[in-house]
Design an enzyme around this catalytic site. Structure first.
Site, PDB file in Angstrom:
ATOM      1  N   HIS A 268      -4.658  -2.255 -13.424  1.00  0.00           N
ATOM      2  CA  HIS A 268      -5.397  -1.721 -12.273  1.00  0.00           C
ATOM      3  C   HIS A 268      -6.831  -1.400 -12.717  1.00  0.00           C
ATOM      4  O   HIS A 268      -7.017  -0.819 -13.781  1.00  0.00           O
ATOM      5  CB  HIS A 268      -4.780  -0.427 -11.756  1.00  0.00           C
ATOM      6  CG  HIS A 268      -3.419  -0.583 -11.127  1.00  0.00           C
ATOM      7  ND1 HIS A 268      -2.280  -0.858 -11.849  1.00  0.00           N
ATOM      8  CD2 HIS A 268      -3.030  -0.462  -9.833  1.00  0.00           C
ATOM      9  CE1 HIS A 268      -1.247  -0.916 -11.027  1.00  0.00           C
ATOM     10  NE2 HIS A 268      -1.664  -0.681  -9.798  1.00  0.00           N
TER      11      HIS A 268
ATOM     12  N   CYS B  43       4.441   4.420  -7.855  1.00  0.00           N
ATOM     13  CA  CYS B  43       3.499   4.092  -6.789  1.00  0.00           C
ATOM     14  C   CYS B  43       3.393   5.315  -5.892  1.00  0.00           C
ATOM     15  O   CYS B  43       4.373   5.705  -5.257  1.00  0.00           O
ATOM     16  CB  CYS B  43       3.947   2.868  -6.005  1.00  0.00           C
ATOM     17  SG  CYS B  43       2.716   2.420  -4.759  1.00  0.00           S
ATOM     18  N   GLY B  44       2.198   5.897  -5.847  1.00  0.00           N
ATOM     19  CA  GLY B  44       1.999   7.121  -5.068  1.00  0.00           C
ATOM     20  C   GLY B  44       2.111   6.869  -3.575  1.00  0.00           C
ATOM     21  O   GLY B  44       2.836   7.576  -2.856  1.00  0.00           O
ATOM     22  N   HIS B  45       1.404   5.846  -3.091  1.00  0.00           N
ATOM     23  CA  HIS B  45       1.424   5.633  -1.636  1.00  0.00           C
ATOM     24  C   HIS B  45       2.826   5.256  -1.180  1.00  0.00           C
ATOM     25  O   HIS B  45       3.286   5.683  -0.118  1.00  0.00           O
ATOM     26  CB  HIS B  45       0.381   4.579  -1.216  1.00  0.00           C
ATOM     27  CG  HIS B  45       0.909   3.186  -1.127  1.00  0.00           C
ATOM     28  ND1 HIS B  45       0.811   2.260  -2.143  1.00  0.00           N
ATOM     29  CD2 HIS B  45       1.592   2.561  -0.129  1.00  0.00           C
ATOM     30  CE1 HIS B  45       1.385   1.136  -1.768  1.00  0.00           C
ATOM     31  NE2 HIS B  45       1.868   1.282  -0.544  1.00  0.00           N
TER      32      HIS B  45
ATOM     33  N   ASP C   9      -6.288  -1.558  -2.927  1.00  0.00           N
ATOM     34  CA  ASP C   9      -5.506  -0.500  -2.282  1.00  0.00           C
ATOM     35  C   ASP C   9      -6.292   0.052  -1.092  1.00  0.00           C
ATOM     36  O   ASP C   9      -7.434   0.497  -1.248  1.00  0.00           O
ATOM     37  CB  ASP C   9      -5.224   0.604  -3.308  1.00  0.00           C
ATOM     38  CG  ASP C   9      -4.075   1.502  -2.881  1.00  0.00           C
ATOM     39  OD1 ASP C   9      -3.884   1.681  -1.656  1.00  0.00           O
ATOM     40  OD2 ASP C   9      -3.384   2.034  -3.761  1.00  0.00           O
TER      41      ASP C   9
ATOM     42  N   CYS D  84      -4.964   5.355  -3.610  1.00  0.00           N
ATOM     43  CA  CYS D  84      -4.103   5.014  -4.756  1.00  0.00           C
ATOM     44  C   CYS D  84      -3.605   6.288  -5.451  1.00  0.00           C
ATOM     45  O   CYS D  84      -4.355   6.928  -6.209  1.00  0.00           O
ATOM     46  CB  CYS D  84      -4.823   4.104  -5.744  1.00  0.00           C
ATOM     47  SG  CYS D  84      -3.689   3.429  -6.978  1.00  0.00           S
ATOM     48  N   GLY D  85      -2.348   6.593  -5.223  1.00  0.00           N
ATOM     49  CA  GLY D  85      -1.788   7.838  -5.773  1.00  0.00           C
ATOM     50  C   GLY D  85      -1.798   7.875  -7.291  1.00  0.00           C
ATOM     51  O   GLY D  85      -2.198   8.876  -7.899  1.00  0.00           O
ATOM     52  N   THR D  86      -1.371   6.766  -7.925  1.00  0.00           N
ATOM     53  CA  THR D  86      -1.361   6.765  -9.391  1.00  0.00           C
ATOM     54  C   THR D  86      -2.797   6.673  -9.926  1.00  0.00           C
ATOM     55  O   THR D  86      -3.116   7.264 -10.958  1.00  0.00           O
ATOM     56  CB  THR D  86      -0.493   5.613  -9.934  1.00  0.00           C
ATOM     57  OG1 THR D  86      -0.904   4.378  -9.323  1.00  0.00           O
ATOM     58  CG2 THR D  86       0.981   5.841  -9.644  1.00  0.00           C
TER      59      THR D  86
HETATM   60  O1  PYC Z   1      -0.547   4.522  -4.612  1.00  0.00           O
HETATM   61  O2  PYC Z   1      -0.073   4.523  -6.734  1.00  0.00           O
HETATM   62  C1  PYC Z   1      -0.362   3.936  -5.707  1.00  0.00           C
HETATM   63  C2  PYC Z   1      -0.477   2.466  -5.712  1.00  0.00           C
HETATM   64  C3  PYC Z   1      -0.366   1.630  -6.785  1.00  0.00           C
HETATM   65  C4  PYC Z   1      -0.539   0.334  -6.309  1.00  0.00           C
HETATM   66  C5  PYC Z   1      -0.713   0.403  -4.951  1.00  0.00           C
HETATM   67  N1  PYC Z   1      -0.656   1.717  -4.603  1.00  0.00           N
END
Ligand code: PYC
Length: 311
Positions: A206, A86-88, A232, A236-238
């Site tokens: 997702h 999870c990036g965030h 999100d 969304c980092g990923t």
């Molecule tokens: O930031 O990767 C992300 C992420 C995945 C689900 C919620 N945030």
């Protein structure tokens, strides 16, 4: 008693468990993540669902790392189950550890169930995450979606599995989150019904709509629906890593070139990438997080909602 630190990263909430989490034993992190999912669903639901949490929130359970040189191991989960990466929440975790005085400005390694990631703490609120290798798995996949018709997109990995499309049913504006959520849910159902998956049959959980940015200094804007059916608030980092992997595969973004991604609420990540070892990309994602609460969560045995409201 469960002690947590809450933060938000570009609007998206994270809850880091710093005490009172379940003991998952030892061994590979992926095995411990499976144990969390299979044996401690009530704990996860209590943390993230109302009345103690909010479904958009991602939980981060700190565990001893198995990989050498890591500051901590971390298992991310949302109200629907585990996330690979999870990036965030990684940005939120780094800011939380700094808030607790456990790390200082500089480079840190965190082990996740899908690999080791780096978090470069730039200042008290700014973090650059170096993600696991991201790649496009399938290009231009067409799926028939009831109510939407044919929707075409790419399937890509960014630490979680994404279906990325530019076939947006409505504009990517904050007043359209309800129809975007409905459309993304319909696409996810259609992908599952058609048997479309990520590598090794992994479910695509997702869905990401992509479109032009609002701001002149950004390159893209997205709306990402997460497995818990919440969208999100951050870019969304990923999901943005998966997007950058698709751009790189199409020759539309060069290594080192900047990509600024807007979220549906207008918050931003800045990214670059370098080529990965197996043909994908290693994305570096920069964003900001802010601590919002230090809390002790209580779950009285007589509380009918000690495990959250699941409906
Ligand atoms: O930031 O990767 C992300 C992420 C995945 C689900 C919620 N945030």
């Amino acid at each position: 008693m469960i002690r947590v630190i809450d933060s938000h990263t570009e609007g998206e909430p994270t809850r880091v468990v710093i005490a009172g989490g379940p003991d998952l034993g030892s061994g590979p992190l992926a095995d411990r993540a499976r144990r969390l999912n299979e044996d401690h669903g009530d704990f996860c639901a209590a943390l993230l669902r109302e009345p103690r949490g909010v479904v958009a929130m991602v939980g981060a359970l700190l565990v001893p790392p198995a990989a050498p040189g890591c500051e901590t191991g971390v298992i991310y989960f949302n109200a629907a189950g585990n996330l690979g990466m999870c990036g965030h929440a990684t940005i939120g975790l780094a800011v939380t550890l700094a808030h607790l005085g456990r790390i200082t400005v500089g480079n840190h390694r965190f082990e996740t169930p899908v690999g080791v990631v780096e978090a470069d703490l730039v200042d008290a609120n700014t973090v650059t995450v170096v993600n696991v290798e991201s790649y496009r798995f399938r290009k231009d996949v067409a799926v028939e979606v009831p109510g939407l018709g044919t929707v075409t997109g790419d399937i890509a990995w960014g630490g979680n599995w994404f279906f990325l499309t530019g076939d947006n049913p409505v504009p990517l504006t904050p007043d359209c989150t309800a129809p975007l959520t409905e459309a993304a849910l319909a696409i996810r159902r259609a992908l599952h019904a058609a048997g479309m998956t990520g590598r090794d049959g992994a479910p695509i959980d997702h869905v990401e709509f992509n479109g032009p940015p609002d701001g002149r200094d950004a390159q893209g804007r997205n709306f990402v629906l997460c497995p818990d059916d919440a969208y999100d608030r951050s870019p969304c980092g990923t999901g943005t890593s998966a997007k950058v992997a698709c751009l790189a595969a199409d020759g539309k973004l060069a290594p080192g070139a900047p990509w600024v991604q807007e979220s549906i609420i207008g918050s931003r990540y800045s990214l670059t990438y370098r080529p990965g070892a197996t043909g994908g990309v290693i994305a570096s994602i920069t964003g900001r997080a802010f601590v919002t609460a230090e809390a002790t969560l209580l779950r009285a045995p007589s509380d009918p909602y000690r495990n959250g409201i699941s409906a």
